[in-house]
Design a protein around this motif. Structure first.
Motif, short mmCIF file in Angstrom:
data_model
loop_
_atom_site.label_atom_id
_atom_site.label_comp_id
_atom_site.label_asym_id
_atom_site.label_seq_id
_atom_site.Cartn_x
_atom_site.Cartn_y
_atom_site.Cartn_z
N SER B 57 -62.72 59.76 26.12
CA SER B 57 -62.25 60.08 27.47
C SER B 57 -60.85 59.56 27.75
O SER B 57 -60.43 59.49 28.91
N GLY B 58 -60.16 59.13 26.72
CA GLY B 58 -58.82 58.63 27.00
C GLY B 58 -58.19 57.99 25.79
O GLY B 58 -58.82 57.89 24.71
N SER B 59 -56.95 57.55 25.95
CA SER B 59 -56.22 56.97 24.81
C SER B 59 -55.10 56.08 25.33
O SER B 59 -54.72 56.16 26.50
N PHE B 60 -54.60 55.22 24.48
CA PHE B 60 -53.38 54.46 24.78
C PHE B 60 -52.84 53.89 23.48
O PHE B 60 -53.44 54.03 22.42
N VAL B 61 -51.69 53.25 23.61
CA VAL B 61 -51.10 52.54 22.48
C VAL B 61 -51.10 51.06 22.82
O VAL B 61 -50.86 50.67 23.96
N ILE B 62 -51.41 50.26 21.82
CA ILE B 62 -51.31 48.80 21.97
C ILE B 62 -50.20 48.32 21.05
O ILE B 62 -50.18 48.64 19.86
N LYS B 63 -49.27 47.57 21.62
CA LYS B 63 -48.18 47.02 20.82
C LYS B 63 -48.24 45.50 20.94
O LYS B 63 -48.30 44.96 22.04
N GLN B 64 -48.24 44.82 19.81
CA GLN B 64 -48.24 43.36 19.85
C GLN B 64 -47.03 42.82 19.08
O GLN B 64 -46.77 43.22 17.94
N HIS B 117 -48.96 54.30 27.61
CA HIS B 117 -49.27 55.70 27.39
C HIS B 117 -49.08 56.08 25.91
O HIS B 117 -48.08 55.73 25.30
N TYR B 118 -50.05 56.79 25.37
CA TYR B 118 -49.96 57.27 23.99
C TYR B 118 -49.23 58.60 23.96
O TYR B 118 -49.65 59.56 24.62
N LEU B 119 -48.12 58.63 23.26
CA LEU B 119 -47.34 59.88 23.15
C LEU B 119 -47.95 60.70 22.02
O LEU B 119 -47.68 60.48 20.84
N GLU B 120 -48.78 61.63 22.44
CA GLU B 120 -49.59 62.38 21.47
C GLU B 120 -48.77 63.31 20.59
O GLU B 120 -47.66 63.72 20.96
N PRO B 121 -49.32 63.68 19.43
CA PRO B 121 -48.70 64.74 18.64
C PRO B 121 -48.56 65.98 19.52
O PRO B 121 -49.41 66.20 20.39
N PRO B 122 -47.56 66.79 19.33
CA PRO B 122 -46.59 66.73 18.22
C PRO B 122 -45.42 65.78 18.43
O PRO B 122 -44.40 65.96 17.77
N HIS B 123 -45.51 64.74 19.33
CA HIS B 123 -44.41 63.78 19.43
C HIS B 123 -44.15 63.13 18.08
O HIS B 123 -45.07 62.64 17.44
N ILE B 124 -42.90 63.16 17.67
CA ILE B 124 -42.50 62.38 16.49
C ILE B 124 -41.23 61.60 16.82
O ILE B 124 -40.56 61.88 17.82
N ILE B 125 -40.96 60.63 15.98
CA ILE B 125 -39.72 59.87 16.12
C ILE B 125 -38.53 60.83 15.91
O ILE B 125 -38.51 61.58 14.93
N LEU B 126 -37.59 60.80 16.84
CA LEU B 126 -36.45 61.72 16.76
C LEU B 126 -35.77 61.66 15.40
O LEU B 126 -35.38 62.69 14.83
N ARG B 127 -35.61 60.46 14.86
CA ARG B 127 -34.91 60.34 13.58
C ARG B 127 -35.58 61.19 12.49
O ARG B 127 -34.91 61.82 11.68
N LYS B 128 -36.90 61.21 12.51
CA LYS B 128 -37.63 62.02 11.52
C LYS B 128 -37.40 63.51 11.75
O LYS B 128 -37.26 64.29 10.80
N GLY B 129 -37.32 63.89 13.03
CA GLY B 129 -37.01 65.28 13.35
C GLY B 129 -35.62 65.67 12.87
O GLY B 129 -35.40 66.78 12.36
N LEU B 130 -34.67 64.73 13.02
CA LEU B 130 -33.29 65.01 12.59
C LEU B 130 -33.22 65.15 11.07
O LEU B 130 -32.43 65.94 10.54
#
Lengths: 421, 421
Positions: B57-64, B117-130
């Motif tokens: 029912s949901g998602s997120f990102v955890i950064k430590q 907030h989890y940036l879901e696919p198709p979000h990718i790192i811009l550098r990889k897109g470039l």
């Protein structure tokens, strides 16, 4: 006299005695002989109460900040926390330059009270000496030493990034006084403002011209941004000739309550700008017995010597400390003589132009802004006063707008001389 | 996994589940359905651990944040307090520009944990897109919006002096990360340094030339001082193309752990400089099916559009807010149209030159410093890679030294095109 919730109560001559009795660090300075104390309130500045306390076996000065500006009154509130920054700056600058900063004996944060070394007669405020036409042969030597040491050792030429950010952060707390300076130096003179005044009607058109001078306002904006953003060194923040006490062979810098991490040129400019004001005021003090010509030459020489000695001392400190902790110019990168020279030339050229800009801004605000200087105010003939002020104002406008065209301080002095010939 | 005295313990995929269960703000984001959670560690950055947590029912990102640099290890310690500044910057920038900054759901200072907030696919790192040669038609529009809003509203164009000093003071606490940046961007590339590397032996002479270029080192010193002293706005502090996640119609800025009050040009330059790196890397990614010519034109167009749109949006914010709280240019002083224009032109010209200088410095450090970019690293043929890198390096050196000769971004683009013709 009730104390407020935070433990603050304003002192008077009577309650001060009780305060001293209850404060061992002060009582001991008087050899604990607390009878027959002579106490005199002498605060002639704009902001605070100052008491000279003299006993049989010792003396000191007590300075107390009140939560408003003394010369305007309770209608212009100003945080009494400034006493904390003044005490901190006195201690830090005093540590770096003990010969030219009075020693702090006592600081009481709740009461906003600083106890410090009493600068005995014949010490007088430099501005009063300049009005009286007294030469101080060591002034340039001393003040350049003070500026070079306090500015160098509190900059990234000596600090690590970590030390610097920590120090900057602490002095960000003095924000109310920074805001006050930003307002009275960089804003009020350039707009219609309640407290602005000038020698009217003589300078009405001149004051208006300042408010309508787009080129001037463009340059002032740049200086204001630098003042608000650039944490280059722990500056005194109010280094005019009223913040310096002198004798023939002593020079003491007082009143750093506006201290914060700001651009170095603001201090150097304040001092030089106020010497230039003193110069332009001399014709108003000339009389049949003394045309002040020789004295004007001495002021110009002092302006030139102050910058040149500052330049010499500051770059010498740089050389001596180039393998030190400072992180601005790492030795592994800047260790070749040619590059050392280039880097110093660029730094000192930029600092020189900042100095001229801030110096000019400080001159302008003393002629058409809220707080004027005794150099001019003591000229009783308003017409003569206005002539002196107009010359100073016109020179300051040129200096501010054309500051980058000056390559050395002797060119500034020549420009002043040319106006008078 | 023992926790340290300060309540910190490094999480792993197992202990993270317990942590989520004990943290209502996170559990509720999953609709309190905590069974069958999918947890994946995806930290591909240099510094931190990042977990994607997906439930029914949901998602997120955890950064430590851990108390060292992940890609180097415990031998290069770095304060985990950076998580506090990252969370604070995410919240402040997110408030100013919610469309382009992920929402923060949870922050735990002791554990250095951010839930967002989890940036879901198709979000990718811009550098990889470039690197993959993907065009993002809204990139310039979005990133210019992000930069204009975050930089404008955290500067003295919007802040009072008091607000500004308070904010500057808080972010002075992020001094360790500032020091790291100062070292790896402005120092290491210009001296022999343990972690420096480059495509050897091809670029040995080029790296040496950087270390011996006095004119370059003189300019870098000026930028380093600005980075260390000038609190112009709350900058992201690391705004390269690896700090941006994208889809065809979404642009999200992440990872502001280097945030502090610094010069605006450092952010804008980081972004543009990394686009220029991406441009020069394209020849290494070309193949028979795709010569990347069209894509290179798109990158150049994006560089030009990003600055021009930033310029337009930033000055529009200035116009809209000119009667607001900002104390840099008071309306009573700067309220005539001619002066408004002059002041903006001067500000934007200076910012443009800062941008080019910082952008160039960021390019250089990615070629001969400690941390490189995947744009080049993914070119497997070292000879081809070195050719691409040399072109980028040479352009960066010119850009840094001659930045004041460029009047507009199209001149920068023309200079790049000229190199390739």
């Amino acid at each position: 006299m009730a104390s407020t919730d935070d433990g603050f109560r304003p002192l008077d001559e009577k309650s001060l005695i009780e305060y001293i009795k209850a404060t061992p660090s002060l009582a001991s300075k008087l050899g604990n002989h607390l009878d027959d104390l002579q106490i005199k309130e002498v605060g002639d500045g704009n902001l605070n109460f100052v008491y000279i306390v003299v006993g049989k076996s010792g003396s000191f000065v007590i300075k107390q900040a009140l939560p408003y500006i003394r010369c305007i009154g309770e209608s212009w509130p100003m945080t009494k926390e400034r006493a904390y920054f003044e005490a901190t700056a006195l201690k830090q600058h005093g540590h770096l330059c003990p010969d030219h900063v009075p020693e702090v004996y006592h600081f009481d944060r709740a009461m906003c009270v600083i106890g410090m070394h009493y600068l005995e007669p014949p010490h007088i405020i430099l501005r009063k000496g300049l009005i009286a036409g007294i030469e101080y042969p060591l002034l340039a030597e001393h003040i350049s030493e003070y500026m070079a040491r306090t500015l160098f050792f509190t900059s990234l030429l000596h600090h690590t990034t970590t030390e610097h950010k920590r120090a900057v952060s602490e002095f960000c707390g003095n924000m109310e006084l920074c805001r006050h300076t930003a307002q009275v130096v960089f804003s009020d003179p350039y707009k219609v403002s309640q407290y602005n005044h000038w020698t009217s009607p003589y300078l009405d058109r001149d004051a208006e011209a300042v408010r309508e001078d787009n080129a001037l306002k463009l340059e002032v904006a740049e200086l204001k941004s630098m003042f608000g953003e650039r944490a280059q060194a722990l500056i005194h923040g109010d280094l005019h000739t009223g913040s310096v006490m002198v004798t023939h062979d002593s020079t003491q810098v007082i009143d750093p309550e506006f201290a914060y991490y700001g651009p170095m040129g603001f201090d150097i400019g304040a001092f030089l700008g106020n010497l230039i004001l003193a110069f332009f005021a001399q014709d108003g003090h000339a009389n049949q017995g003394n045309d002040r010509k020789t004295y004007k030459d001495w002021i110009l020489r002092t302006i030139e010597d102050t910058w040149n000695l500052f330049h010499k001392k500051f770059t010498a400190l740089w050389d001596e400390n180039r393998d030190g902790s400072g992180e601005a110019y790492l030795p592994a990168i800047y260790n070749n003589p040619e590059l050392q020279l280039l880097v110093k030339q660029k730094f000192m050229k930029d600092l020189f132009h900042d100095t001229l800009g801030f110096g000019a801004a400080k001159m302008i605000r003393r002629i058409v802004g809220v707080a004027h200087v005794e150099d001019f105010e003591s000229i009783t003939d308003a017409g003569i006063r206005a002539d002196c002020e107009r010359q100073a104002l016109n020179f300051a406008k040129v200096l501010l707008k054309k500051r980058r065209e000056f390559q050395a301080i002797n060119e500034v002095v020549s420009a002043i001389q040319k106006l008078q010939s």
